[in-house]
Design a protein around this motif. Structure first.
Motif, short mmCIF file in Angstrom:
data_model
loop_
_atom_site.label_atom_id
_atom_site.label_comp_id
_atom_site.label_asym_id
_atom_site.label_seq_id
_atom_site.Cartn_x
_atom_site.Cartn_y
_atom_site.Cartn_z
N MET A 29 0.84 -1.19 0.00
CA MET A 29 0.00 0.00 0.00
C MET A 29 0.88 1.24 0.00
O MET A 29 1.97 1.24 0.57
CB MET A 29 -0.93 -0.02 1.22
N SER A 30 0.41 2.30 -0.62
CA SER A 30 1.20 3.52 -0.77
C SER A 30 1.45 4.20 0.58
O SER A 30 0.63 4.13 1.50
CB SER A 30 0.48 4.49 -1.70
N ARG A 31 2.59 4.88 0.66
CA ARG A 31 2.97 5.61 1.86
C ARG A 31 2.83 7.11 1.59
O ARG A 31 3.33 7.61 0.57
CB ARG A 31 4.40 5.26 2.25
N ILE A 32 2.15 7.83 2.50
CA ILE A 32 1.81 9.23 2.29
C ILE A 32 2.33 10.05 3.46
O ILE A 32 2.26 9.63 4.62
CB ILE A 32 0.28 9.40 2.16
N LEU A 33 2.87 11.25 3.16
CA LEU A 33 3.30 12.19 4.19
C LEU A 33 2.35 13.39 4.19
O LEU A 33 2.18 14.04 3.15
CB LEU A 33 4.73 12.65 3.94
N VAL A 34 1.76 13.68 5.35
CA VAL A 34 0.85 14.80 5.51
C VAL A 34 1.56 15.87 6.34
O VAL A 34 2.04 15.60 7.44
CB VAL A 34 -0.46 14.37 6.21
N VAL A 35 1.61 17.11 5.81
CA VAL A 35 2.33 18.20 6.47
C VAL A 35 1.36 19.37 6.67
O VAL A 35 0.84 19.93 5.70
CB VAL A 35 3.54 18.67 5.63
N ASP A 36 1.15 19.75 7.94
CA ASP A 36 0.29 20.89 8.25
C ASP A 36 0.58 21.33 9.68
O ASP A 36 0.74 20.48 10.56
CB ASP A 36 -1.19 20.51 8.09
N ASP A 37 0.64 22.64 9.91
CA ASP A 37 0.94 23.12 11.25
C ASP A 37 -0.29 23.16 12.14
O ASP A 37 -0.19 23.42 13.35
CB ASP A 37 1.59 24.51 11.19
N GLU A 38 -1.47 22.90 11.60
CA GLU A 38 -2.69 22.80 12.40
C GLU A 38 -2.92 21.34 12.77
O GLU A 38 -3.21 20.51 11.90
CB GLU A 38 -3.89 23.34 11.62
N ASP A 39 -2.83 21.04 14.05
CA ASP A 39 -2.93 19.65 14.50
C ASP A 39 -4.23 18.99 14.08
O ASP A 39 -4.24 17.85 13.62
CB ASP A 39 -2.80 19.58 16.03
#
Length: 451
Positions: A1-11
């Motif tokens: 399964m694909s690996r995804i990185l999520v980046v956001d400063d709002e928790d």
């Protein structure tokens, strides 16, 4: 399964996206800012990056700029609540897949966009593979000796077990490796192959593991290694018997721990690959001679498969030759080329010590010499422009059925001598033609007392 990185400063936003995607079975990592994301992108391989546009310190646009030079294949989706035409244009120039406006409408909207981005990546990878190999070569054309081989490869393909393909040079080990990849659950991922005999030890280390900027003279920028590029797919290590001992130790660590560092670096990177290795050497004999590590052998030989020589699968020879000739004819602009009946007889009777590679070379040479569309048996062993030596003449006679069948050692000697003669004694060219490393050729010359 694909690996995804999520980046956001709002928790809350970041955790909402991660949960929505994890519910679909994706492997999701989170970063709270661009600096943390850069460190994670250096340490692991991802198929997709979702990043907020406006973040403190390193914003989404700067993050994409920095990572694009090293990972141009990485899919990117930008999220923003403060978008502008200028931002959109700049982001599109960096090759992002799409925008998502915050607040997100629903988890379904996010999942659909992610699925579309990953599907586009899969199709692009498939098109690239099709350009490199327009039609996959079959493992067999019906010879019964290949039935247990194909059966074993199909069974191991659905696992992640390491496979060791053994057999003479030119028996189709890379074809077998590609078949295992195609039958596996990693089929949508990359298939990356490295030939250990084709590069010096220092170059091979950089090729496998990558390097950091300044790691050695000429390392002007960071470069990702082939193992890193194979993330999510299959890594094929050909001619593994040619590895130097110090590189064997480094490879053993990757197989054991599933991690490595780039040359000149200290950042640990996960090796998310399925391993297939191949060799034409007797690795157990090399272990006894102190030239190959026993612990590495046992790691590689979890599932060993022997590839039969072409002379052991006679029923495959003519169909394989016909397919090869179709490809050769297309490349030469002569699609009508065909084999005559007497060529069939010669092909089936020949010993083919160089296996499929020798068969292909023989057919291409005959195709070049042929005046018409039919390739006769008399063209198959012709060496234009020079008298044929007694050794090559004897080999041609053996191919036509004269005399007792030679032993395997005699066949190997014949192949070596023929390659050396064809390349006027140039040992490196002869080794390349035989599909073995130069060191292996020297070992065989010494073993058979050939000069």
């Amino acid at each position: 399964m694909s690996r995804i990185l999520v980046v956001d400063d709002e928790d809350g936003v970041r955790e909402f996206m991660a949960e929505a995607l994890e519910d679909q079975g994706y492997e999701v990592d989170q970063a709270s800012d661009g600096a943390a994301a850069l460190a994670m992108l250096e340490a692991a391989a991802y198929q997709l990056l979702l990043t907020d546009l406006k973040m403190p310190h390193i914003g989404g646009m700067e993050l994409v700029r920095r990572i694009r030079a090293e990972q141009p294949e990485l899919g990117v989706i930008v999220l923003t609540a403060h978008g502008s035409v200028a931002d959109a244009v700049a982001a599109m120039k960096l090759g992002i897949f799409d925008f998502l406006q915050k607040p997100l409408e629903s988890p379904t909207q996010l999942r659909l966009l992610v699925a579309r981005a990953l599907e586009r990546q899969r199709l692009e990878a498939l098109r690239e593979a099709t350009r490199e190999r327009p039609d996959a070569d079959p493992l067999s054309y019906g010879d019964p000796i290949m039935d247990p081989v194909v059966g074993a490869l199909r069974k191991v393909a659905v696992t992640d077990a390491t496979v060791l393909l053994e057999g003479e040079s030119g028996t189709g080990k890379e074809v077998a490796a590609r078949a295992v990849h195609a039958w596996s659950r990693r089929a949508d991922g990359p298939f990356i192959a490295v030939n250990c005999a084709a590069l010096s030890a220092s170059l091979l280390e950089s090729e496998l593991f990558g390097h950091e900027k300044g790691a050695f003279t000429g390392a002007a920028a960071r470069r990702r290694g082939r193992i890193e590029l194979a993330a999510g797919g299959t890594f094929f290590l050909d001619e593994v018997g040619e590895l130097e001992l110090d590189l064997q130790a480094k490879l053993l660590r990757v197989l054991q721990e599933r991690e490595f560092e780039r040359v000149g670096g200290n950042q640990t990177i996960r090796a998310e690959v399925r391993w297939i290795a191949a060799t034409n050497c007797d690795l157990e004999a090399m272990i006894a001679a102190g030239r190959f590590r026993a612990d590495l052998y046992h790691r590689l030989a979890l599932f060993p498969v022997h590839m039969p020589a072409l002379r052991e699968r006679r029923r495959d020879i003519v169909p394989l030759a016909t397919r090869l000739l179709q490809r050769i004819g297309s490349e030469l602009g002569r699609p009508q080329l065909r084999l005559s009946n007497d060529a069939h007889d010669v092909l089936e009777a020949a010993s083919w010590p160089g296996n499929v590679r020798e068969l292909a070379n023989t057919l291409e040479r005959a195709a070049i010499l042929a005046d018409g569309d039919a390739l006769g048996g008399e063209l198959l062993f012709a060496l234009p422009g020079r008298p044929r030596s007694a050794r090559v003449q004897a080999r041609a006679h053996a191919a036509l059925g004269d005399g007792a069948p030679p032993t395997l050692a005699e066949l190997e000697q014949q192949a070596i001598l023929a390659a050396l003669e064809h390349h006027d004694g140039n040992r490196r060219k002869a080794a390349d033609a035989l599909g073995i490393g130069l060191r292996t050729l020297y070992d065989k010359l010494k073993r058979y007392e050939l000069s």
